[in-house]
Scaffold this motif. Structure first.
Motif, mmCIF file in Angstrom:
data_model
loop_
_atom_site.group_PDB
_atom_site.id
_atom_site.type_symbol
_atom_site.label_atom_id
_atom_site.label_comp_id
_atom_site.label_asym_id
_atom_site.label_seq_id
_atom_site.Cartn_x
_atom_site.Cartn_y
_atom_site.Cartn_z
ATOM 1 N N VAL A 25 0.883 -1.168 0.000
ATOM 2 C CA VAL A 25 0.000 0.000 0.000
ATOM 3 C C VAL A 25 0.918 1.214 0.000
ATOM 4 O O VAL A 25 1.733 1.388 0.906
ATOM 5 C CB VAL A 25 -0.957 0.027 1.207
ATOM 6 N N PHE A 26 0.801 2.013 -1.043
ATOM 7 C CA PHE A 26 1.629 3.209 -1.183
ATOM 8 C C PHE A 26 0.859 4.410 -0.651
ATOM 9 O O PHE A 26 -0.330 4.560 -0.913
ATOM 10 C CB PHE A 26 1.980 3.440 -2.659
ATOM 11 N N ALA A 27 1.561 5.246 0.104
ATOM 12 C CA ALA A 27 0.905 6.389 0.732
ATOM 13 C C ALA A 27 1.680 7.673 0.446
ATOM 14 O O ALA A 27 2.907 7.662 0.296
ATOM 15 C CB ALA A 27 0.795 6.170 2.236
ATOM 16 N N PRO A 53 -3.237 6.621 1.906
ATOM 17 C CA PRO A 53 -3.049 5.601 0.875
ATOM 18 C C PRO A 53 -3.509 6.106 -0.495
ATOM 19 O O PRO A 53 -4.568 6.727 -0.613
ATOM 20 C CB PRO A 53 -3.932 4.450 1.352
ATOM 21 N N CYS A 56 -2.426 0.583 -4.323
ATOM 22 C CA CYS A 56 -2.085 -0.692 -3.709
ATOM 23 C C CYS A 56 -1.937 -1.762 -4.786
ATOM 24 O O CYS A 56 -2.532 -1.670 -5.866
ATOM 25 C CB CYS A 56 -3.093 -1.106 -2.645
ATOM 26 N N TRP A 81 3.938 8.875 -4.547
ATOM 27 C CA TRP A 81 3.847 8.329 -3.197
ATOM 28 C C TRP A 81 5.149 8.591 -2.457
ATOM 29 O O TRP A 81 6.175 8.867 -3.075
ATOM 30 C CB TRP A 81 3.516 6.839 -3.220
ATOM 31 N N ALA A 84 5.954 3.150 1.213
ATOM 32 C CA ALA A 84 5.304 1.886 0.848
ATOM 33 C C ALA A 84 5.162 1.049 2.116
ATOM 34 O O ALA A 84 6.150 0.778 2.800
ATOM 35 C CB ALA A 84 6.130 1.141 -0.190
ATOM 36 N N THR A 110 -5.311 -0.898 3.923
ATOM 37 C CA THR A 110 -5.595 0.506 3.636
ATOM 38 C C THR A 110 -6.378 1.134 4.785
ATOM 39 O O THR A 110 -6.060 2.241 5.228
ATOM 40 C CB THR A 110 -6.372 0.635 2.310
ATOM 41 N N ILE A 113 -4.114 1.682 7.797
ATOM 42 C CA ILE A 113 -3.215 2.817 7.581
ATOM 43 C C ILE A 113 -3.969 4.126 7.754
ATOM 44 O O ILE A 113 -3.488 5.052 8.416
ATOM 45 C CB ILE A 113 -2.548 2.723 6.190
ATOM 46 N N GLN A 114 -5.172 4.202 7.206
ATOM 47 C CA GLN A 114 -5.990 5.411 7.361
ATOM 48 C C GLN A 114 -6.300 5.664 8.826
ATOM 49 O O GLN A 114 -6.433 6.814 9.247
ATOM 50 C CB GLN A 114 -7.288 5.283 6.557
ATOM 51 N N ILE A 118 -0.353 1.254 12.105
ATOM 52 C CA ILE A 118 0.670 0.878 11.133
ATOM 53 C C ILE A 118 1.742 -0.049 11.692
ATOM 54 O O ILE A 118 2.659 -0.448 10.968
ATOM 55 C CB ILE A 118 1.336 2.141 10.547
ATOM 56 N N THR A 123 7.757 -0.559 6.518
ATOM 57 C CA THR A 123 7.610 0.668 5.737
ATOM 58 C C THR A 123 8.930 1.002 5.062
ATOM 59 O O THR A 123 9.988 0.966 5.689
ATOM 60 C CB THR A 123 7.155 1.845 6.611
#
Length: 135
Positions: A25-27, A53, A56, A81, A84, A110, A113-114, A118, A123
């Motif tokens: 999941v890329f943020a 995010p 993904c 992003w 990751a 996702t 993470i939101q 985490i 990461t």
């Protein structure tokens, strides 16, 4: 096994008793809602912020054996992003999970993470370096 690099992650995934599918999941870093002037100042100095995010994907370890492969693939989406988040999904009966089986776990990642949960994820920054985040 202590994972200290992306290479360690790939190695650990390949050592598991069942084939793995890696979940990414890329943020993107952004200012949080209702930010203060101090938070804005810190963010502009490269500190703080919230991670949202933006993309993904699920990949077999051999498909992304090198972190640069992942960066190149993600850049083709046109979505920028900063971090990751990575987790793994174990297979069964000698078969790795397919992309459909990874959909729900990616959605749950996702959502975590939101919500700032985490701690369960590795990461990496865009250079493929492990980073420690506090959540």
């Amino acid at each position: 096994m202590n994972i200290e690099s992306y290479t360690d992650l790939i190695h650990a995934a390949k050592l598991q008793s069942e084939p793995q599918r890696l979940l990414f999941v890329f943020a993107k870093a952004e200012l949080p809602n209702g930010y203060t002037d101090t938070q804005k100042h810190n963010f502009e100095q490269g500190q703080g912020g919230a991670l949202a995010p933006v993309l993904c994907v699920a990949k077999l370890p051999d498909e992304v054996a090198d972190f640069s492969t992942l960066v190149v693939e993600s850049s083709s989406t046109g979505i920028d992003w900063d971090i990751a988040f990575v987790s793994a999904l174990g297979g069964r009966g000698g078969f790795a999970p397919n992309n459909d089986e990874a959909t729900q776990p990616l959605k749950m990642m996702t959502e975590k993470i939101q919500g700032g949960m985490i701690a369960d994820f590795l990461t990496f920054d865009k250079a493929g370096e492990l980073v420690a985040l506090s959540g």
